[in-house]
Design an enzyme around this catalytic site. Structure first.
Site, mmCIF file in Angstrom:
data_model
loop_
_atom_site.group_PDB
_atom_site.id
_atom_site.type_symbol
_atom_site.label_atom_id
_atom_site.label_comp_id
_atom_site.label_asym_id
_atom_site.label_seq_id
_atom_site.Cartn_x
_atom_site.Cartn_y
_atom_site.Cartn_z
ATOM 1 C CB SER A 127 -1.373 2.567 127.450
ATOM 2 O OG SER A 127 -1.598 3.914 127.082
ATOM 3 C CE LYS A 138 5.357 6.703 119.667
ATOM 4 N NZ LYS A 138 6.155 7.580 120.536
ATOM 5 C CG ASN A 169 2.480 11.097 119.056
ATOM 6 O OD1 ASN A 169 2.039 11.889 118.223
ATOM 7 N ND2 ASN A 169 2.726 11.444 120.298
ATOM 8 N N GLY A 204 17.728 7.108 117.848
ATOM 9 C CA GLY A 204 16.648 6.235 117.398
ATOM 10 C C GLY A 204 15.362 7.025 117.258
ATOM 11 C CG ASN A 235 23.219 6.627 118.801
ATOM 12 O OD1 ASN A 235 22.526 6.445 119.795
ATOM 13 N ND2 ASN A 235 23.237 5.795 117.787
ATOM 14 N NE ARG A 236 24.592 1.090 122.025
ATOM 15 C CZ ARG A 236 23.676 0.248 122.449
ATOM 16 N NH1 ARG A 236 23.751 -0.262 123.654
ATOM 17 N NH2 ARG A 236 22.654 -0.094 121.679
HETATM 18 P P1 ATR Z 1 13.518 4.395 120.481
HETATM 19 O O1 ATR Z 1 12.316 4.414 119.612
HETATM 20 O O2 ATR Z 1 13.214 4.227 121.957
HETATM 21 O O3 ATR Z 1 14.434 5.549 120.222
HETATM 22 P P2 ATR Z 1 15.309 2.740 118.996
HETATM 23 O O4 ATR Z 1 14.917 3.408 117.732
HETATM 24 O O5 ATR Z 1 15.508 1.262 119.019
HETATM 25 O O6 ATR Z 1 14.284 3.033 120.147
HETATM 26 O O7 ATR Z 1 16.656 3.445 119.494
HETATM 27 C C1 ATR Z 1 17.244 3.129 120.710
HETATM 28 C C2 ATR Z 1 18.366 4.153 120.981
HETATM 29 O O8 ATR Z 1 18.894 3.919 122.283
HETATM 30 C C3 ATR Z 1 19.523 4.058 120.015
HETATM 31 O O9 ATR Z 1 20.043 5.353 119.835
HETATM 32 C C4 ATR Z 1 20.506 3.164 120.786
HETATM 33 O O10 ATR Z 1 21.851 3.326 120.406
HETATM 34 P P3 ATR Z 1 22.428 2.510 119.126
HETATM 35 O O11 ATR Z 1 21.937 3.232 117.918
HETATM 36 O O12 ATR Z 1 23.896 2.589 119.273
HETATM 37 O O13 ATR Z 1 21.892 1.113 119.253
HETATM 38 C C5 ATR Z 1 20.296 3.703 122.171
HETATM 39 N N1 ATR Z 1 20.706 2.784 123.249
HETATM 40 C C6 ATR Z 1 20.078 1.662 123.669
HETATM 41 N N2 ATR Z 1 20.723 1.116 124.723
HETATM 42 C C7 ATR Z 1 21.788 1.929 124.986
HETATM 43 C C8 ATR Z 1 22.828 1.924 125.964
HETATM 44 N N3 ATR Z 1 22.912 0.971 126.904
HETATM 45 N N4 ATR Z 1 23.736 2.923 125.932
HETATM 46 C C9 ATR Z 1 23.664 3.892 124.995
HETATM 47 N N5 ATR Z 1 22.703 3.963 124.056
HETATM 48 C C10 ATR Z 1 21.775 2.992 124.042
#
Ligand code: ATR
Length: 276
Positions: free
Chosen positions: A15, A66, A87, A129, A150-151
């Protein structure tokens, strides 16, 4: 007496918050200490309450706590409520005030440091996310018109539905973005951590800028290592590139303001961190 603050996470040794807040304190003449504390994965609540009982005035919260911090707070700011994540905690008598300064940090970095006005701009927010939830409301409040991709498309729809009362926001799959242009593209996915790239449609001719409008800003909320998204954005003709270091310092400044009612000067701190 020196006021005590801390950041809590797991892991926490990486950090930069202690460095940032120590510089803010020095710069503004505030008498405070700020340390990094590793909480056991099942011991977040106990760690916070012990710190409070010891007289600590407030804490920052990082991964993966968080949401637990959101649940622990006895009072929430509107932006923490919207983000469903906290946060920053401020101990105020028996109250534990929960705030989320991530989105304000992002907007301050984009508007003040990068001199990019969000009002009326087409913003593509990638990811649905925690990171995306944290920044959606401040982006809408700054007047941006958001497309969230989003994916897992369902999650983009859920996010857009939740925030629709606050402004212009719609959901999309990545493939459906083909042919659209954006003034600002923000990577709020965790893809860069895995050296991956969100599956954006790829323009065949970089000059065509399929996704990136002329003068577009590409912003990766990650910092500290090379971002595949920023490399891609450059290749696709994005005019400006930014990583999340400015956001990190700005969200810290916003927490500092909540605790101390004093606004530190972020520019020298960002500049210093760039050299480390
Ligand atoms: P954070 O707190 O960093 O947002 P999270 O809540 O786990 O972490 O969310 C990760 C996000 O990154 C999600 O939107 C995830 O997409 P999915 O909902 O489809 O899983 C996205 N993500 C992670 N790896 C990815 C990749 N290689 N390509 C596109 N989206 C990705």
């Amino acid at each position: 007496m020196t006021d005590r603050y801390a950041v809590i996470g797991n892991p926490i040794s990486h950090s930069k918050s202690p460095l940032i807040h120590t510089q803010f304190a020095y710069q503004t003449g505030q008498d405070l200490s700020y340390e990094a504390i590793l909480a056991p994965l099942n011991g977040f609540r106990d760690t916070v309450l012990t710190l409070r009982d010891e007289g600590c005035r407030g804490v920052n919260i990082t991964v993966p706590f968080k949401f637990e911090a959101f649940q622990l707070a006895t009072r929430l700011t509107a932006r923490a409520q919207a983000a469903q994540a906290v946060n920053t905690l401020k101990f105020d008598g028996t109250e534990i005030i929960g705030d989320n300064t991530d989105g304000a940090g992002l907007v301050a970095d984009i508007e003040r440091n990068l001199d990019f006005t969000l009002q009326g701009k087409r913003v593509l927010l990638m990811g649905a996310g925690g990171a995306a939830y944290g920044v959606a409301l401040p982006l809408l409040n700054a007047g941006a018109s958001i497309t969230v991709a989003n994916r897992t498309e369902d999650k983009a729809h859920q996010l857009a539905a939740l925030f629709a009362v606050h402004g212009s926001i719609q959901a999309s799959s990545y493939t459906a973005l083909a042919g659209s242009q954006f003034d600002c593209v923000i990577n709020a996915t965790s893809s860069s951590l895995a050296d991956a790239l969100p599956p954006l449609p790829r323009g065949e001719n970089a000059k065509r800028g399929e996704i990136f409008a002329p003068d577009a800003l590409a912003y990766d909320m990650m910092y500290g290592k090379q971002s595949p998204f920023l490399l891609f954005a450059k290749e696709q003709g994005a005019a400006r590139l930014a990583d999340g270091l400015g956001m990190l310092v700005e969200q810290a400044a916003e927490s500092f303001f909540l605790w101390r009612n004093v606004r530190p000067d972020t520019a020298p701190v960002i500049a210093k961190l760039r050299l480390i």
